[in-house]
Design an enzyme around this catalytic site. Structure first.
Site, PDB file in Angstrom:
ATOM      1  N   ILE A  27      11.030  -3.935  -5.144  1.00  0.00           N
ATOM      2  CA  ILE A  27       9.804  -3.147  -5.118  1.00  0.00           C
ATOM      3  C   ILE A  27       9.199  -3.116  -3.716  1.00  0.00           C
ATOM      4  O   ILE A  27       8.802  -2.065  -3.221  1.00  0.00           O
ATOM      5  CB  ILE A  27       8.747  -3.724  -6.097  1.00  0.00           C
ATOM      6  CG1 ILE A  27       9.239  -3.606  -7.535  1.00  0.00           C
ATOM      7  CG2 ILE A  27       7.407  -3.020  -5.934  1.00  0.00           C
ATOM      8  CD1 ILE A  27       9.225  -2.215  -8.103  1.00  0.00           C
ATOM      9  N   HIS A  28       9.169  -4.257  -3.082  1.00  0.00           N
ATOM     10  CA  HIS A  28       8.375  -4.429  -1.858  1.00  0.00           C
ATOM     11  C   HIS A  28       9.234  -4.911  -0.692  1.00  0.00           C
ATOM     12  O   HIS A  28      10.140  -5.728  -0.870  1.00  0.00           O
ATOM     13  CB  HIS A  28       7.264  -5.458  -2.134  1.00  0.00           C
ATOM     14  CG  HIS A  28       6.324  -5.680  -0.992  1.00  0.00           C
ATOM     15  ND1 HIS A  28       5.335  -4.796  -0.647  1.00  0.00           N
ATOM     16  CD2 HIS A  28       6.226  -6.717  -0.121  1.00  0.00           C
ATOM     17  CE1 HIS A  28       4.656  -5.279   0.382  1.00  0.00           C
ATOM     18  NE2 HIS A  28       5.188  -6.441   0.727  1.00  0.00           N
ATOM     19  N   HIS A  84      -0.566  -5.026  -6.935  1.00  0.00           N
ATOM     20  CA  HIS A  84       0.174  -6.231  -7.309  1.00  0.00           C
ATOM     21  C   HIS A  84       1.667  -5.992  -7.095  1.00  0.00           C
ATOM     22  O   HIS A  84       2.213  -5.015  -7.586  1.00  0.00           O
ATOM     23  CB  HIS A  84      -0.070  -6.577  -8.778  1.00  0.00           C
ATOM     24  CG  HIS A  84      -1.499  -6.849  -9.105  1.00  0.00           C
ATOM     25  ND1 HIS A  84      -1.979  -6.932 -10.402  1.00  0.00           N
ATOM     26  CD2 HIS A  84      -2.583  -7.062  -8.289  1.00  0.00           C
ATOM     27  CE1 HIS A  84      -3.282  -7.173 -10.376  1.00  0.00           C
ATOM     28  NE2 HIS A  84      -3.662  -7.253  -9.112  1.00  0.00           N
ATOM     29  N   ASP A  99       0.810  -1.217   0.000  1.00  0.00           N
ATOM     30  CA  ASP A  99       0.000   0.000   0.000  1.00  0.00           C
ATOM     31  C   ASP A  99       0.842   1.266   0.000  1.00  0.00           C
ATOM     32  O   ASP A  99       0.431   2.300   0.521  1.00  0.00           O
ATOM     33  CB  ASP A  99      -0.925  -0.001   1.223  1.00  0.00           C
ATOM     34  CG  ASP A  99      -0.143  -0.138   2.528  1.00  0.00           C
ATOM     35  OD1 ASP A  99       1.114  -0.203   2.465  1.00  0.00           O
ATOM     36  OD2 ASP A  99      -0.771  -0.165   3.600  1.00  0.00           O
ATOM     37  N   CYS A 123       4.847  -0.203   2.745  1.00  0.00           N
ATOM     38  CA  CYS A 123       5.312  -1.511   3.213  1.00  0.00           C
ATOM     39  C   CYS A 123       6.579  -1.403   4.051  1.00  0.00           C
ATOM     40  O   CYS A 123       6.764  -2.176   4.998  1.00  0.00           O
ATOM     41  CB  CYS A 123       5.512  -2.462   2.041  1.00  0.00           C
ATOM     42  SG  CYS A 123       6.694  -1.886   0.797  1.00  0.00           S
TER      43      CYS A 123
END
Length: 300
Positions: free
Chosen positions: A218-219, A294, A109, A112
């Site tokens: 990314i996350h 995603h 969101d 993270c």
């Protein structure tokens, strides 16, 4: 059959944190990270002439097995067909499961990093609403020391940065991890699944506590040590003297790399593994993640 030799203790690799009081399972995890031979496939030999080490009880201490500092271990990898299953009687008795290091997935969101840091420093307490407070904390720290947090460091003016980091769509990164490491007085280790590297923030500050995050380009997600099928709360805070947990984290990252669970943000074409959309470059990946939530990308 793969055969490798390694010292039982050496500051140059993942076995450096082991002592005579360490558990056999800890040494096997460290050996797996060092050699690439999974614990379940290991056959260990010690001494001369080499004798096999009984691996049936991972809770035994290394001193009880006669393994001492400076000893040379031979690590052999058994072919899958030769790997023995635990005896039926032992399986029936239900011996305690060994703790494992695992990823705790948090929402994708845009916050993270903040959610992950909050989770580990609070000892495994998930707070979905922590991000605004943590963003505000970072902004306050930066604004209070414009000399240390100058435009050269931040890439924008101090005031612009403080306004920018408070926005809910802003993603955190290395600067924010460094600030949070100082605030919480703990080493924050970020394990990169693309490079299988650990970036240790606060490593030279003399902190006694360590927490771990895993990052795929990314996350961010937090890492925790769990006991399978147990009600014992997970462990998220470790000693900075615990090198075994770093070896386990590298093993986890290497497994993700082998499964290509990473995003090369510098040069890549990739596909969203959720909706199968083709994407090119960091900007498209970030935008797609923001729009859809995603975060599971595979490099094409």
């Amino acid at each position: 059959m793969l055969r490798l030799r390694c010292k039982a203790r050496s500051g140059s690799h993942a076995l450096g944190g082991l002592t005579a009081h360490s558990r056999l399972r800890d040494m096997q995890a460290a050996l797996a990270a060092l050699t690439g031979v999974p614990a379940a496939a290991q056959r260990l030999l010690l001494g001369f002439p080499p004798r096999h080490i009984d691996l049936s009880d991972g809770e035994r201490r290394l001193g009880e097995l006669g393994i001492h500092s400076g000893d040379t271990l031979i690590v052999e990898e058994e072919p899958p067909a030769q790997r023995a299953s635990p005896p039926l009687a032992k399986r029936a008795m239900g011996s305690p499961a060994a703790p494992v290091l695992a990823r705790r997935v948090v929402p994708a969101d845009n916050s993270c990093l903040f959610t992950s840091v909050s989770y580990v420093v609070e000892g495994g307490v998930f707070d979905a609403a922590c991000a605004p407070e943590m963003r505000g904390l970072i902004a306050h720290i930066v604004a209070s020391d414009p000399e240390a947090y100058s435009e050269a460091v931040l890439g924008k003016t101090n005031q612009e940065y403080c306004e920018w980091i408070r926005k809910e769509e802003t993603w955190g990164g290395a600067i924010e991890v460094s600030i949070l490491s100082k605030f919480y007085q703990c080493e924050i280790c970020v394990v990169d699944t693309q490079t299988v590297r650990i970036d240790r923030f606060g490593e030279d500050a003399g902190y006694t506590k360590r927490v771990l995050l895993i990052y795929d380009g990314i996350h961010y997600d937090p890492l925790e040590r769990r006991i399978p099928d147990s009600d014992v709360p997970p462990q998220t805070i470790f000693s900075t003297a615990d090198d075994v947990v770093l070896a386990q984290a590298l093993e986890l990252a290497d497994e993700a790399r082998r499964k290509r669970q990473f995003t090369d943000v510098n040069r890549f074409t990739l596909r969203c593994m959720v909706c199968q959309k083709g994407l090119t470059g960091q900007a498209e990946a970030r935008e797609h993640a923001k729009e859809t939530g995603h975060t599971n990308f595979g490099e094409v």
